[in-house]
Design an enzyme around this catalytic site. Structure first.
Site, short mmCIF file in Angstrom:
data_model
loop_
_atom_site.label_atom_id
_atom_site.label_comp_id
_atom_site.label_asym_id
_atom_site.label_seq_id
_atom_site.Cartn_x
_atom_site.Cartn_y
_atom_site.Cartn_z
N ARG A 1 -12.01 15.03 15.95
CA ARG A 1 -10.96 14.13 15.49
C ARG A 1 -9.62 14.59 16.05
NH1 ARG A 1 -14.93 11.66 14.83
NH2 ARG A 1 -15.64 10.51 13.00
N THR B 1 -13.56 -4.41 9.91
CA THR B 1 -12.63 -5.28 9.17
C THR B 1 -11.17 -4.95 9.54
OG1 THR B 1 -12.85 -3.77 7.29
CG2 THR B 1 -14.17 -5.80 7.23
N LYS B 2 -10.88 -3.69 9.87
CA LYS B 2 -9.53 -3.35 10.36
C LYS B 2 -9.29 -4.05 11.71
CE LYS B 2 -6.73 -0.75 9.06
NZ LYS B 2 -5.55 -0.97 8.18
N GLY C 1 0.82 -1.21 0.00
CA GLY C 1 0.00 0.00 0.00
C GLY C 1 0.85 1.26 0.00
N ALA D 1 1.75 3.13 -2.39
CA ALA D 1 1.41 4.17 -3.36
C ALA D 1 0.26 5.05 -2.88
CB ALA D 1 1.05 3.54 -4.71
N TYR E 1 -15.64 -0.49 7.73
CA TYR E 1 -14.20 -0.19 7.67
C TYR E 1 -13.52 -0.58 8.97
CZ TYR E 1 -9.92 2.55 8.27
OH TYR E 1 -8.63 2.93 8.56
N SER E 2 -14.01 -0.04 10.09
CA SER E 2 -13.28 -0.28 11.34
C SER E 2 -13.43 -1.72 11.82
CB SER E 2 -13.72 0.72 12.41
OG SER E 2 -15.11 0.73 12.57
N ASN F 1 -6.49 10.39 13.12
CA ASN F 1 -6.77 10.96 11.78
C ASN F 1 -5.54 11.65 11.19
OD1 ASN F 1 -9.60 10.61 12.78
ND2 ASN F 1 -10.01 11.51 10.77
N ASN F 2 -5.09 11.15 10.05
CA ASN F 2 -3.95 11.75 9.36
C ASN F 2 -4.40 12.84 8.40
OD1 ASN F 2 -1.09 9.76 9.00
ND2 ASN F 2 -2.74 9.15 10.37
N ARG G 1 -23.48 11.02 8.49
CA ARG G 1 -23.02 9.66 8.16
C ARG G 1 -23.75 8.67 9.08
NH1 ARG G 1 -16.65 9.01 8.96
NH2 ARG G 1 -16.56 9.68 6.80
N THR H 1 -5.70 1.64 13.07
CA THR H 1 -6.40 2.90 13.25
C THR H 1 -7.06 3.01 14.63
OG1 THR H 1 -8.38 4.10 12.49
CG2 THR H 1 -8.34 1.77 12.01
N ASP H 2 -7.24 4.24 15.08
CA ASP H 2 -7.96 4.47 16.36
C ASP H 2 -9.42 4.04 16.26
OD1 ASP H 2 -8.91 6.54 14.72
OD2 ASP H 2 -8.29 8.16 16.06
N GLU H 3 -9.93 3.88 15.01
CA GLU H 3 -11.35 3.54 14.86
C GLU H 3 -11.69 2.16 15.40
OE1 GLU H 3 -13.38 4.66 11.35
OE2 GLU H 3 -12.16 6.45 11.05
#
Ligand code: NAD
Ligand code: DAU
Length: 328
Positions: free
Chosen positions: A204, A143-144, A7, A9, A140-141, A169-170, A263, A116-118
């Site tokens: 965030r 599966t992470k 990942g 790229a 997302y979170s 959060n970046n 959301r 991730t923090d999520e």
């Protein structure tokens, strides 16, 4: 050291690769080049590029030849997309992480999973530590989180030298403009409406991608196998304040703000305690005000980077997500 960066790229992966090459490491990048992966992100950086998916054992075996460690950034990363189309999130995070772990275990390689923090869910007050319960709330979170648990099981069961680094959060140069900051910056530059979900009071914990990348390198070198390390940014900010700061930095006015439907399942606040990685000697360097101003300047000065995105398939994504067209 020769590193395999999966990942590499994407937004943070390319920041990490740039830093490691500057520090003298050799880097092989394995990337599927989804909509978020771009060769342009590494056009100024010396590296070997392998086009392939982490869920493909043959591509992984080829890319892993001769490396000393694996860092896995490869992921589907946008929460809104995970709500609309979760399939790729399951494939990449579950199957992809499994294939990488098997290949790294066979070769006795050190492995770092970027997380991730999520995975901790939302927190009203205080900050999550590495001991906090895992309560992911989006596909997302979730599966992470599954990927993190698989990594931990390999460290525990097979004694594999694997570590996990969870970031907040970046933001920074080369972030795909589906995420809040680059989306708002580009819309402000173009005079398009600035979509704010719900009441805009979600908080965030912002970290510059260079700081998260340096935390990952630090954990790869100094982290204890099997352990998890949080890396949070130095500042927290409600979304609406982020939008107001961007308005100031771009010379626009608040009439561009448009409150839109929230959301589904939106996490209210993220906040990470980074005491554990700080104890290893890492510190973030970039305060949010300074990093945000630098990021706005970067987007203003690098139209070559975002023009092809704003004129391509991204326009369709934007129209679907926000129910309106972007200006030209
Ligand atoms: P990004 O979406 O910009 O990049 C993801 C990269 O992974 C792209 O280059 C894409 O082509 C590649 N990729 C996706 N699926 C792949 C697959 N199956 N095989 C090979 N390559 C694949 O993401 P990002 O924001 O740079 O995030 C990188 C990592 O950091 C992710 O693991 C993410 O969960 C984690 N993270 C991100 C943030 C953030 O705020 N962006 C915060 C904490 C953690
Ligand atoms: O916390 C780390 C996570 O940060 C990473 O793991 C994810 O990969 C990354 O996408 C990010 O998730 P968020 O959902 O927090 O980021 P996003 O930029 O999508 O949204 C930030 C906040 O801004 C969130 O509260 C939703 C809100 N938002 C977002 C968009 C795109 C808006 O109000 N309007 C928008 O148009």
């Amino acid at each position: 050291m020769k590193l395999l960066v999966c990942g590499g790229a994407g937004f943070i992966g390319s920041t990490f690769v740039r830093q490691r090459v500057e520090a003298g490491d050799e880097v092989v990048v394995l990337d599927k080049l989804t909509y978020a992966g771009r060769r342009e992100n590494l056009q100024d950086v010396e590296h070997v590029f392998v086009h392939g998916a982490i869920e493909d054992p043959e591509a992984v075996a080829g890319a892993m030849a001769g490396v000393g460690a694996v860092v896995n950034f490869a992921a589907e990363t946008h929460v809104d997309r995970s709500i609309a189309e979760p399939d790729a999130f399951v494939r990449t995070h579950a199957v992809g992480t499994f294939v990488l772990l098997e290949a790294a275990r066979e070769r006795g390689l050190r492995y770092l999973q970027v997380s991730t923090d999520e995975v901790y869910g939302s927190i009203e007050e205080g900050s999550f530590t590495e001991e906090s319960p895992l309560r992911p709330s989006s596909p997302y979170s979730a599966t992470k989180t599954g990927a993190d648990l698989l990594v931990q099981s390999y460290a525990h069961t097979y004694d594999m030298p694997a570590v996990i680094c969870r970031g907040s959060n970046n933001y920074g140069p080369r972030q795909y403009p589906e995420k809040l900051i680059p989306l708002i910056v580009l819309n402000a530059i173009h005079g398009d409406p600035l979509p704010v979900y719900g009441d805009g009071m979600q908080v965030r914990n912002w970290i510059h991608a260079r700081d998260f990348s340096s935390a990952i390198a630090h954990v790869l070198q100094h982290g204890v196998p099997g352990e998890v390390y949080n890396a949070g940014g130095p500042d927290e900010c409600p979304n609406i304040d982020v939008v107001r700061r961007v308005i100031e930095l771009t010379g626009r006015d608040e009439s561009l703000i448009e409150y839109v439907t929230d959301r589904p399942g939106h996490d209210r606040r993220y906040s990470l305690s980074s005491d554990k990685v700080r104890a290893l000697g890492w510190e973030p360097q970039v305060r949010f005000d300074e990093g945000l101003a630098e990021t706005v300047d970067w987007f203003r000065d690098n139209a070559w980077w975002w023009e092809p995105i704003r004129s391509g398939a991204y326009r369709e994504y934007y129209a679907r997500q926000y129910g309106r067209e972007l200006s030209a």
